[in-house]
Design a protein around this motif. Structure first.
Motif, PDB file in Angstrom:
ATOM      1  N   LEU A 123       0.825  -1.206   0.000  1.00 14.22           N
ATOM      2  CA  LEU A 123       0.000   0.000   0.000  1.00 14.22           C
ATOM      3  C   LEU A 123       0.862   1.260   0.000  1.00 14.22           C
ATOM      4  N   GLU A 124       1.956   1.224   0.760  1.00 10.35           N
ATOM      5  CA  GLU A 124       2.873   2.367   0.802  1.00 10.35           C
ATOM      6  C   GLU A 124       3.542   2.570  -0.547  1.00 10.35           C
ATOM      7  N   TYR A 125       3.894   1.458  -1.198  1.00 11.35           N
ATOM      8  CA  TYR A 125       4.518   1.547  -2.531  1.00 11.35           C
ATOM      9  C   TYR A 125       3.568   2.222  -3.521  1.00 11.35           C
ATOM     10  N   LEU A 126       2.302   1.812  -3.517  1.00 16.62           N
ATOM     11  CA  LEU A 126       1.321   2.397  -4.423  1.00 16.62           C
ATOM     12  C   LEU A 126       1.103   3.874  -4.109  1.00 16.62           C
ATOM     13  N   LYS A 127       1.081   4.206  -2.823  1.00 15.91           N
ATOM     14  CA  LYS A 127       0.923   5.605  -2.426  1.00 15.91           C
ATOM     15  C   LYS A 127       2.086   6.449  -2.944  1.00 15.91           C
ATOM     16  N   ASN A 128       3.303   5.937  -2.807  1.00 13.79           N
ATOM     17  CA  ASN A 128       4.489   6.660  -3.280  1.00 13.79           C
ATOM     18  C   ASN A 128       4.506   6.795  -4.795  1.00 13.79           C
ATOM     19  N   ARG A 129       3.864   5.853  -5.487  1.00 15.06           N
ATOM     20  CA  ARG A 129       3.773   5.943  -6.945  1.00 15.06           C
ATOM     21  C   ARG A 129       2.608   6.819  -7.398  1.00 15.06           C
ATOM     22  N   GLY A 130       1.838   7.338  -6.436  1.00 15.04           N
ATOM     23  CA  GLY A 130       0.728   8.231  -6.784  1.00 15.04           C
ATOM     24  C   GLY A 130      -0.505   7.518  -7.283  1.00 15.04           C
ATOM     25  N   ILE A 131      -0.636   6.225  -6.966  1.00 14.71           N
ATOM     26  CA  ILE A 131      -1.801   5.466  -7.412  1.00 14.71           C
ATOM     27  C   ILE A 131      -2.910   5.616  -6.383  1.00 14.71           C
ATOM     28  N   GLN A 132      -4.053   6.123  -6.825  1.00  9.92           N
ATOM     29  CA  GLN A 132      -5.166   6.437  -5.935  1.00  9.92           C
ATOM     30  C   GLN A 132      -6.050   5.211  -5.692  1.00  9.92           C
ATOM     31  N   GLU A 133      -6.900   5.315  -4.680  1.00 13.74           N
ATOM     32  CA  GLU A 133      -7.780   4.217  -4.295  1.00 13.74           C
ATOM     33  C   GLU A 133      -8.689   3.791  -5.447  1.00 13.74           C
ATOM     34  N   ARG A 134      -9.231   4.755  -6.168  1.00 11.28           N
ATOM     35  CA  ARG A 134     -10.130   4.409  -7.266  1.00 11.28           C
ATOM     36  C   ARG A 134      -9.415   3.623  -8.360  1.00 11.28           C
ATOM     37  N   TYR A 248       2.936  -0.933 -17.207  1.00 13.32           N
ATOM     38  CA  TYR A 248       1.741  -1.021 -16.376  1.00 13.32           C
ATOM     39  C   TYR A 248       1.403   0.314 -15.714  1.00 13.32           C
ATOM     40  N   PHE A 249       2.394   0.913 -15.050  1.00  7.86           N
ATOM     41  CA  PHE A 249       2.125   2.138 -14.306  1.00  7.86           C
ATOM     42  C   PHE A 249       1.894   3.326 -15.238  1.00  7.86           C
ATOM     43  N   ASP A 250       2.480   3.278 -16.441  1.00  6.64           N
ATOM     44  CA  ASP A 250       2.165   4.300 -17.440  1.00  6.64           C
ATOM     45  C   ASP A 250       0.669   4.267 -17.753  1.00  6.64           C
ATOM     46  N   VAL A 251       0.146   3.050 -17.971  1.00  3.17           N
ATOM     47  CA  VAL A 251      -1.272   2.887 -18.299  1.00  3.17           C
ATOM     48  C   VAL A 251      -2.144   3.344 -17.136  1.00  3.17           C
ATOM     49  N   MET A 252      -1.858   2.858 -15.937  1.00  2.00           N
ATOM     50  CA  MET A 252      -2.709   3.175 -14.785  1.00  2.00           C
ATOM     51  C   MET A 252      -2.718   4.673 -14.475  1.00  2.00           C
ATOM     52  N   SER A 253      -1.559   5.312 -14.560  1.00  2.00           N
ATOM     53  CA  SER A 253      -1.495   6.750 -14.278  1.00  2.00           C
ATOM     54  C   SER A 253      -2.232   7.559 -15.344  1.00  2.00           C
ATOM     55  N   MET A 254      -2.121   7.129 -16.596  1.00  2.00           N
ATOM     56  CA  MET A 254      -2.831   7.828 -17.669  1.00  2.00           C
ATOM     57  C   MET A 254      -4.346   7.681 -17.493  1.00  2.00           C
ATOM     58  N   HIS A 255      -4.808   6.491 -17.162  1.00  2.00           N
ATOM     59  CA  HIS A 255      -6.242   6.289 -16.892  1.00  2.00           C
ATOM     60  C   HIS A 255      -6.683   7.187 -15.738  1.00  2.00           C
TER      61      HIS A 255
END
Length: 506
Positions: A123-134, A248-255
């Protein structure tokens, strides 16, 4: 009711109009073709004959084929869906996807997703990568705690043997199994219908490799799969546009930041199957890569397949050191800044850009457009169109299989490394390569990537750099063996030189 009877019972106008808008034209119906860029209606439906035909791209068939192409499923799967929709009895044996495996994969995805909530590191890793709950919910991100816990879950659900068929776990002995993704962040990979067909796993430590993917199965074909496609499908259909990125993270952040039409290939090089999937839903493709040499190479490897499908290809280059994941979080991306690939190259104007312009021009499906592009370049360079036309790539299709010449294991590894930029021109003349391997190596160095067969482009190694180095050493010509080795003589031979004391294969 057999297959032919089912097709006869279908109202082709009713079937197709449930997907696209049809307009009456005399006794027939017309529409803009959904399978290629079509400004004027060239798609016609004949109710009396029960067929459809596009006079732009040449594709045609019955109602079942239309559904198969539109939904990117097999003919028999489309027939089964239509029979169910219109309540028609069918006496046909259908080879459906293994529902038990799909069910097991979806259950494991849910299991991983639940475990994510209990792992603070993930969860901390995702938070640091800027990935939101939604975004976590949208992509159903998860975490695999351990092999033992997964196996316990699979046994409780009585799906251990079924899940073993996916290749995501391996049996070590009668009591012990190893989860391929243990200790990793889990990214489910879905087919066009939303079924989980595989997983990507991201290491949360310094363990190498950073990413691993599920092995290929009947359900998970990497050459046809685009990450993010299902999640953004409704937007892709609406906008008729796709953005291609690399990770993967390019796609998720763009979405997450408002670009849900973003997709990425699944750990393989972009190929013709990917382009066919895209062409069924989009008319425009934006390549969003780095602005450095690696980005240029990625464009050259990707664009030909898209141009072959008649798509409008644009380029959006990112500043040096940025990728879509980082860039989209810093500032709003203005997609209108994306430029048509030919306009972009013409604006650059240097000799390398002109070479690329001609290279891409050779893959343009519309021959009238190809001639227009050559005319524009002729005015720019003051070279006759005939001279420019002679420089177009001669072999555009997949090269024929060399039935008499097979690549050795080390030749395949070496060519893969060369394709990934690990080798150089100097390597070729220090190696014991067969004529076919030499031909492919020279094509790679010329950047004629369309000539590189799939078996080379889409290889996978745990440590590609090490594998390349080992094969390089294996293939390297070793000094003197029964007399002086003449490199010039070796290069001119029609068959590869085999040196005594060296095994031919692993």
């Amino acid at each position: 009711m057999d297959l032919k009877e089912v097709v006869k019972k279908l109202d082709i106008v009713d079937v197709i109009s449930s997907y696209i808008d049809l307009q009456r034209s005399g006794n027939n119906y017309k529409a803009r073709c959904p399978f290629h860029p079509d400004d004027t209606p060239s798609f016609y439906v004949s109710p009396s004959k029960g067929i459809w035909k596009c006079f732009g791209c040449g594709v045609g068939g019955d109602a079942v084929k239309f559904v198969a192409l539109y939904e990117n499923i097999s003919y028999t799967e489309a027939l089964l869906e239509l029979a169910k929709k219109y309540k028609l009895p069918v006496k046909v044996q259908f080879k459906k996807k293994d529902d038990s495996m799909l069910s097991a994969l979806n259950m494991v995805a849910e299991y991983y997703h639940r475990n994510l909530r209990e792992n603070l590191q993930a969860l901390e890793y995702l938070k640091n990568r800027g990935i939101q709950e939604r975004t976590i919910r949208k992509f159903q991100l998860g975490y695999s705690p351990s092999s033992e816990q997964l196996v316990k879950f699979l046994r409780e659900k009585q799906i251990l043997e079924i899940y073993e068929k996916t290749g995501n776990i391996s049996k070590i002995d009668e009591r012990y199994y190893k989860d391929l993704f243990a200790g990793r962040l889990i990214i489910p990979i879905r087919d066009i219908k939303g079924n989980v067909v595989g997983f990507g796993g991201r290491s949360l430590t310094e363990v190498s490799p950073k990413y691993i993917n599920s092995p290929e199965t009947e359900l998970f074909r990497k050459r046809e799969t685009l990450f993010g496609f299902y999640e953004g499908l409704s937007y892709i259909k609406e906008r008729k546009k796709i953005i291609i990125v690399e990770g993967y993270f390019d796609v998720m952040s763009m979405h997450q930041e408002g670009f849900p039409e973003t997709v990425a290939p699944m750990g393989t090089s972009f190929g013709p199957e990917h382009a066919k999937v895209i062409s069924a839903y989009a008319q425009e493709v934006i390549l969003m890569f780095d602005g450095d040499e690696a980005g240029r190479k990625a464009i050259k490897q990707t664009a030909p397949y898209l141009l072959r499908e008649g798509l409008n290809v644009k380029v959006f280059l990112l500043p040096e050191g940025e990728d879509p994941d980082t860039f989209v979080k810093k500032q709003k991306i203005q997609l209108e800044q994306a430029r048509n690939i030919f306009d972009w190259l013409l604006h650059k104007g240097d000799s390398r850009a002109i070479e690329d312009y001609l290279y891409f021009c050779g893959f343009v499906k519309d021959k009238l457009l190809q001639m227009e592009l050559l005319t524009i370049l002729s005015k720019k360079t003051n070279l006759p169109i005939s001279v420019l036309a002679d420089k177009l790539p001669k072999r555009q299709e997949k090269p024929e299989e060399h039935t008499k010449e097979k690549l050795s294991f080390h030749e395949k590894v070496f060519l893969f490394g060369l394709y990934k930029g690990l080798g150089s021109k100097e390597d070729l003349y220090k190696l014991n390569l067969s004529p076919y391997a030499m031909e492919l190596a020279e094509a790679i160095l010329r950047e004629d990537y369309h000539l590189v067969p799939e078996e080379i482009r889409n290889q996978s190694f745990f440590n590609p750099e090490r594998a390349f180095e080992e094969s390089l050493n294996y293939l390297r010509i070793k000094g003197k063996v029964e007399g002086e080795i003449n490199l010039k003589e070796i290069r001119q031979r029609k068959t590869p030189v085999r040196l005594r004391g060296i095994k031919e294969d692993l």
